[in-house]
Scaffold this active site. Sequence first.
Site, PDB file in Angstrom:
ATOM      1  N   ASP A  62      29.888  -6.479 -13.377  1.00  0.00           N
ATOM      2  CA  ASP A  62      30.962  -7.471 -13.533  1.00  0.00           C
ATOM      3  C   ASP A  62      30.871  -8.210 -14.866  1.00  0.00           C
ATOM      4  OD1 ASP A  62      28.653  -8.866 -12.876  1.00  0.00           O
ATOM      5  OD2 ASP A  62      29.397  -9.604 -10.969  1.00  0.00           O
ATOM      6  N   ASN A 128      27.257 -17.084  -0.807  1.00  0.00           N
ATOM      7  CA  ASN A 128      28.258 -16.836   0.236  1.00  0.00           C
ATOM      8  C   ASN A 128      28.311 -15.356   0.628  1.00  0.00           C
ATOM      9  OD1 ASN A 128      29.470 -15.683  -1.975  1.00  0.00           O
ATOM     10  ND2 ASN A 128      31.217 -17.068  -2.068  1.00  0.00           N
ATOM     11  N   HIS A 130      28.431 -12.764  -1.529  1.00  0.00           N
ATOM     12  CA  HIS A 130      29.133 -11.844  -2.430  1.00  0.00           C
ATOM     13  C   HIS A 130      28.159 -10.894  -3.123  1.00  0.00           C
ATOM     14  CE1 HIS A 130      28.771 -15.047  -5.764  1.00  0.00           C
ATOM     15  NE2 HIS A 130      28.287 -13.980  -6.337  1.00  0.00           N
ATOM     16  N   GLU A 135      34.105 -11.500  -3.668  1.00  0.00           N
ATOM     17  CA  GLU A 135      34.003 -12.732  -2.885  1.00  0.00           C
ATOM     18  C   GLU A 135      34.418 -12.475  -1.427  1.00  0.00           C
ATOM     19  OE1 GLU A 135      32.514 -15.240  -4.003  1.00  0.00           O
ATOM     20  OE2 GLU A 135      33.342 -16.091  -5.847  1.00  0.00           O
TER      21      GLU A 135
HETATM   22  C1  GLP Z   1      26.784 -14.010  -9.835  1.00  0.00           C
HETATM   23  C2  GLP Z   1      26.819 -12.512 -10.124  1.00  0.00           C
HETATM   24  C3  GLP Z   1      26.184 -11.728  -9.018  1.00  0.00           C
HETATM   25  C4  GLP Z   1      24.848 -12.327  -8.660  1.00  0.00           C
HETATM   26  C5  GLP Z   1      25.038 -13.731  -8.156  1.00  0.00           C
HETATM   27  C6  GLP Z   1      23.733 -14.386  -7.741  1.00  0.00           C
HETATM   28  O1  GLP Z   1      27.833 -14.441  -9.058  1.00  0.00           O
HETATM   29  N1  GLP Z   1      28.135 -12.023 -10.333  1.00  0.00           N
HETATM   30  O2  GLP Z   1      26.057 -10.376  -9.421  1.00  0.00           O
HETATM   31  O3  GLP Z   1      24.221 -11.547  -7.680  1.00  0.00           O
HETATM   32  O4  GLP Z   1      25.601 -14.473  -9.222  1.00  0.00           O
HETATM   33  O5  GLP Z   1      23.093 -14.944  -8.862  1.00  0.00           O
HETATM   34  P1  GLP Z   1      21.592 -15.353  -8.927  1.00  0.00           P
HETATM   35  O6  GLP Z   1      20.820 -14.087  -8.969  1.00  0.00           O
HETATM   36  O7  GLP Z   1      21.454 -16.141 -10.190  1.00  0.00           O
HETATM   37  O8  GLP Z   1      21.294 -16.146  -7.713  1.00  0.00           O
END
Ligand code: GLP
Length: 236
Positions: A62, A128, A130, A135
Site C-alpha cells: 500500500d 481494527n 485491517h 479497512e
Molecule cells: C498501517 C499499514 C499496515 C500496517 C498497520 C499496522 O495501517 N498500512 O500495513 O500493518 O499500519 O502498523 P504497525 O505495524 O505500525 O502497528
Amino acid sequence: MQIIIVKDEVEGGQKGYQVFADAKKNGAHVFGLATGSTPITTYKDIIASDLDFSDSISINLDEYIGLSADNDQSYNYFMHKNLFNQKPFKTSYLPNGLAKDIDAEAKRYDKVIADNPIDLQILGLGRNGHIGFNEPGTSREIGTHRVSLTQSTIDANARFFEHEEDVPKEALSMGLSSIMKSKHILLEAYGAEKADAVKGMIEGPDTPDLPASILQNHDNVTVILDEAAASKLTNK
Ligand code: GLP
C-alpha cells in the site's frame, strides 16, 4: 494457521527472518512487503544476514495518496530507509500515490501482481483488524483500490507525523483477494493494542468486519505474536 508466540518483537524478528530465509531457500522469488513498525525487526535481521535479493522482486501492499516518494512519511521512503537501501531487490514495485489517475494506477498495480505471483507476503495488523489498508467492511473481491482511512487508523498512524492533520486521509491498497493469492502469508503482531484484532483474526467469526479473519481460509499462514498480542486468545 501456524501460531508462534515469542517473548518480544526482537525474537519475533528473528523468527520472521527465518521464514524469509526458508522461503528463499525453497525458491521464493516474489516477496510481498509491508510497512509499519511491526516488520522492522524482521527487516533488520534480513539486512544483517547474507540473504541476497538482487534477483528477487518485491511488491508492496500500500501507499498513501498524495505523498511523494521522497516524503519521509511515504511508504516508498519507509521501504528504502528500512530495507531497500541496504538490501536491494532486482525490481521493487509500490503503488504510486501521486498518480493523476488513481483508478488507472490501481489497474496497473493489479497487473503487476498478476504478472508476479507472490510467493511470500508479510503482513502487519491494524488495531481494527485491517491488513494492508483494507479497512473493516472492505469487499473481499476487489483488487487494488482507493481507500478512505478510518479515524482509528488515522489516530494510530498519527504518531509518525508531526501533526495529526498531516496524516493522509486516503491510500491505495492491494486488495484482500490479491493478498489471499500469495502462496505463503506471514503475519506479525506485537503489543496489547493488537490483542483484540488478533483474537478476532484467529478465533472470531470469519467476517469482512475484521478483514484479517479472511486468513482463516488460507492454508499456509504463519502468525508470529508476542505475549501481549496473544493475551486474549483462548487456545494458546
Ligand atoms: C498501517 C499499514 C499496515 C500496517 C498497520 C499496522 O495501517 N498500512 O500495513 O500493518 O499500519 O502498523 P504497525 O505495524 O505500525 O502497528
